[in-house]
Design an enzyme around this catalytic site. Sequence first.
Site: not given
Length: 719
Positions: A494, A574, A657, A692
Amino acid sequence: MHFHERSAKTIAPMKPLLAIVLLAMCLYAADKPAQVKGGNGITLPPPPATEIKPVAEMIHGVSITDNYRWLEDAKSPDTRAWIDTQMKYTESYLSQVKIRPEIAERLSKLIKVEEYSTPAERGGKYFFMKRLPEENQSSIYVRDGIHGQDQLLVDANKMSADQNTSVTIDDISQDGSLLVYGDRAGGADEEAVHILDVAKKQDLADSLPSARYFGISLSPDKQGIYYSKVNDQGSIVYYHKLGAPSANDELIFGKEFEGEKLGPMDLIGVGITDNQRYLLIYNSQGVPAKRVDVYAKDLRQPSSPVKKIIHGIDNRFNPVNIGDDFYVSTDYQAPNYRVIKIHFGDTDPKQWKTIVPEGKDVISGISLVGGKLFITSLHDVVTQTRIFALDGKQTGEIKYPTLGSASDMSGRENSDHAFYSFQSFISPPTIYHYDVKTGATEVFARPNVPFNADDFELKQVFYTSKDGTKVPMFIASKKGAKRDGKTPALLYAYGGFLVNLTPVWSPRIAWWMEQGGIYAQPNLRGGGEYGEKWHQAGMFEHKQNVFDDYFAAAQYLINEKYTDAQHLAARGGSNGGLLMGAAMTQHPELFGAISCGYPLLDMIRFQNFLVGKWWTSEYGSSDNAEQFPYLLKYSPYHNVKPGMKFPAVMFTTGDSDTRVDPLHARKMAALVQHDNASDRPILMHYQTVSGHSAGVSVTQEVSDIADDLAFLWNETSTN
């Protein structure tokens, strides 16, 4: 000044220039492979052609052309037709992956187990979420007493025909008589809010419409609701009196405070303290917040104004309350965080007292249960929980069974009943009940997952990034997994927004390891694993450090013979989707396949859509002439060039999303498909209900994960 081959010199291209561009496109297309070749013998025709409609603009003296801006309009018939065509192309690939039905079958067994959330105690009752093995959604339950029978209160499985509507617990009255809950469609962030009479199991007439809320709390007298609702002007705190028209809701906080104007970057949350004394209001500026202001309203005096507790300091503050004191976890004068004590009314930092000083290990969480402080820390990304008296004296710690991740302790400041969960890549989550007075621990809920943890191992290694920085990485696999340089490996990361990436259970990871694959998860800079300095080393103009950390992780796995580039799968979503965009544009040769989920990819325009402006506190903005150059330098959408040889790529997004606009994935998929000079598949996986947030049905979840795993395994398991 021109950025790449397709940059235009004029805002409206003239006919001669357009003719040259079209001729160049035809010549380039002639060099593209006539057939797409997926792993294990899959063949496809070239991806569907996407119409090019150049839009050129000059930004800070740089001419940039966007050939696919028309795909930003999600509602246009042309865009919807494009999505349908892309999904048919993706389905033609997935239908050829022979192992996909087997993946879905195994995932169903791993996912379709009884599932609980950590309970919340109110008036001797315990409220929690629970999903039965064959259900698609978790519903809301209550127990009378810690060992009582589970009673169903809100059945989420009956809320929609496709069972893609989920529910959440927003608040519970002190006596447990009223439950505030939300329902949301698919993976959207927005929810509609309802109030349930627990005894009657019936909703009250009052409700709040579907919106993005930052906190919902019942008033102590149960006559109203305090809530923070997001609109175009920012987030605003209101009080809604039950039974009164919503048009009469009272504005409590927002728009401005003591002459200071508040706007869209002021993300205002609200909640009532455990003892019901204070309405706490948090103003977090940006995501992640570069500054958190904390205010309080004394609810014992209804006419009292909102007062400052912490204001005007460019640091983060997370308070918990007991009596008229606030214990606050903060990075103020402590990059690894410390815990301070603030008495209500003491707004001068000189009056604040340090209770738990900053240490080498970063403090990641704080809670107050049974009159004790529970401090969660990370020691090289491994959870530690220490117990302190209110004067700061350590009185104990929580012992965990093995390497893994524990949640913060949850419970009430005046109750001895506390709860926490523990899990890892090889251990499904178990929820424990902890007696604060005696220290006794018992299992509250443990899912019966058909997975033998004894057959697998989890370890942590440290590798060196490009600039010499040591970076930790977790690696999990079957015991004795081959290290012959040919084993399929999945590298997930991430790297941003202070997110701590600890080892947590995932059926996706479990399936991968069961096939003999290796799972690796590095803790890149930009996260919060080593405090604010680690975070700052991966934000704004330092974002390239995040990408370099990831590439070094990939190279480590290759050098140490865990895998090779052909068998290495990359996955991120993301902000991690941005990481995947950098992977495919900066080092496509390191990966055999890339799964890019719900991604942020156009770093020049991201701030213009949905809640993108919030993230300018992490990335910066192209509107800023000083920040524009570094954004342009790494923006994945602006670093795709004709003739690049990409690995197999699947972009995943969906209409639900409402956080990262799906336009990023749509535009990038079209661009990469057009410019790809390899014969590897470039796919767009698009679902109308996916988004999301969590919330889709288990049936949809199994299908989506199976598609993702089928793609990654098929492309990296080829000999």
